[in-house]
Scaffold this active site. Structure first.
Site, PDB file in Angstrom:
ATOM      1  N   GLN A  69     -33.803  24.491  36.313  1.00  0.00           N
ATOM      2  CA  GLN A  69     -32.952  24.323  37.607  1.00  0.00           C
ATOM      3  C   GLN A  69     -31.548  25.158  37.629  1.00  0.00           C
ATOM      4  O   GLN A  69     -30.994  25.056  36.742  1.00  0.00           O
ATOM      5  CB  GLN A  69     -32.348  22.765  37.514  1.00  0.00           C
ATOM      6  N   ASP A 104     -41.535  28.877  39.498  1.00  0.00           N
ATOM      7  CA  ASP A 104     -40.457  29.115  40.451  1.00  0.00           C
ATOM      8  C   ASP A 104     -40.802  30.595  41.098  1.00  0.00           C
ATOM      9  O   ASP A 104     -40.021  30.965  42.223  1.00  0.00           O
ATOM     10  CB  ASP A 104     -39.028  29.141  40.047  1.00  0.00           C
ATOM     11  N   LYS A 115     -38.358  16.281  42.038  1.00  0.00           N
ATOM     12  CA  LYS A 115     -39.391  17.159  41.437  1.00  0.00           C
ATOM     13  C   LYS A 115     -40.246  16.176  40.381  1.00  0.00           C
ATOM     14  O   LYS A 115     -41.504  16.287  40.454  1.00  0.00           O
ATOM     15  CB  LYS A 115     -39.000  18.364  40.694  1.00  0.00           C
TER      16      LYS A 115
END
Ligand code: NDP
Length: 285
Positions: free
Chosen positions: A97, A120, A53
């Site tokens: 994460q 997200d 990422k």
């Protein structure tokens, strides 16, 4: 023989679009979109995902950084870190994460993220917005699935779509997006009776289960469009999807391979979400 959708090539296309729009954004605002990733602990998979990422964000010209914390970090410390990123004007996107270390409530951490920075798309406000038809930020893998369907020219209006899996990360948001495109959507899960029958009826089949080759080629409706989200290790140790690719590709009209199908789209759509969040915060969309 099905058309095999090249997720790598389509993801590259998306990353190119984001890079060009990032240039325009920078010219108009004098700054780059800022993506900030929180990595707590050293889960080996997470370490690799986060590195990818970080690399992809730098390639399209984003600012931002990874905030690494040891596995001994407390929930309170993570909440405070997210709180400070919420307040920081240079931060457009925050991604925590998953999984977070045991003892920390991941859903609590996510609920602390400012929904307008939740790239997200997992905050309950964004999940609610998706189901109520007013779009906030949408989870990246489902967005990637929709872009793949678009590139495949799949007709969604009136189609029978089956999503196997009902997670907040993949199954549910994918179903909501298909519904918004006027597909007739069924969501299957571990308690669904006669999954094979449901699969045989599906014009569009999205598999997001996490069980190697569980969906047999013989279950696929001839001419169906099949997206395989699953990322599993088969008995042979090789990466494989939830669909029995070798047999399914002879029945489906379009199918994604694993690897190289849905997987590469996820990071590309994360970049797109971060750009959208930055544009929204600057009043540009
Ligand atoms: P979850 O484990 O959160 O959800 C799996 C879903 O599959 C659950 O809803 C579960 O049902 C359902 N399920 C389990 N067994 C069966 C069964 N026998 N029949 C029907 N349904 C079943 O996984 P995720 O949604 O997070 O991920 C799914 C897969 O996608 C995984 O392989 C993951 O690695 C992969 N993935 C890939 C990404 C990518 O970028 N390519 C991104 C995210 C995930 P129930 O709710 O009843 O338990």
């Amino acid at each position: 023989m099905a058309t095999i959708l090249d997720g790598k090539a389509i993801a590259k296309l998306v990353r190119g679009e984001v890079a060009r729009e990032t240039e325009t954004f920078r010219a108009r605002t004098g700054r780059a979109p800022g993506l900030h990733v929180v990595l707590a602990g050293e889960d080996p998979g997470s370490v690799i995902y986060v590195r990818n990422k970080e690399k992809a964000a730098a390639e399209v010209g984003f600012a931002g950084r990874v905030h690494r914390r040891p596995s001994t970090v407390t929930e309170q410390e993570l909440l405070e870190l997210v709180g400070s990123l919420n307040q920081d004007e240079a931060v457009d996107g925050i991604l925590v994460q998953m999984p977070v270390p045991s003892g920390i409530r991941g859903d609590r951490v996510i609920a602390t993220i400012d929904p307008s920075k939740d790239v997200d798309g997992l905050h309950p406000v964004n999940a609610g917005a998706l189901w109520s038809g007013s779009r906030g930020l949408v989870p990246c893998t489902p967005l990637g699935c929709m872009r793949l369907l678009k590139e495949a020219g799949a007709v969604l209006r009136g189609a029978r779509a089956l999503v196997v899996g009902r997670s907040n990360l993949v199954g549910k948001p994918t179903a909501a997006l298909l519904l918004a495109e006027h597909a007739t959507v069924t969501i299957a899960h571990s308690r669904t009776a006669d999954l094979e029958k449901r699969c045989r009826e599906a014009d569009i089949l999205v598999a997001a289960v996490g069980r190697p080759r569980m969906i047999r080629g013989a279950w696929i409706k001839p001419g169906a469009v099949v997206l395989d989200v699953g990322m599993n290790r088969g008995d042979d140790g090789k990466l494989c999807g939830d669909v029995e690719f070798e047999t399914a590709k002879d029945v489906a009209a379009v199918i994604t391979p694993v690897p190289g199908g849905v997987g590469p789209m996820t990071i590309a759509m994360l970049l797109g979400n971060t750009l959208r969040a930055a544009q929204a915060r600057e009043g540009l969309c």
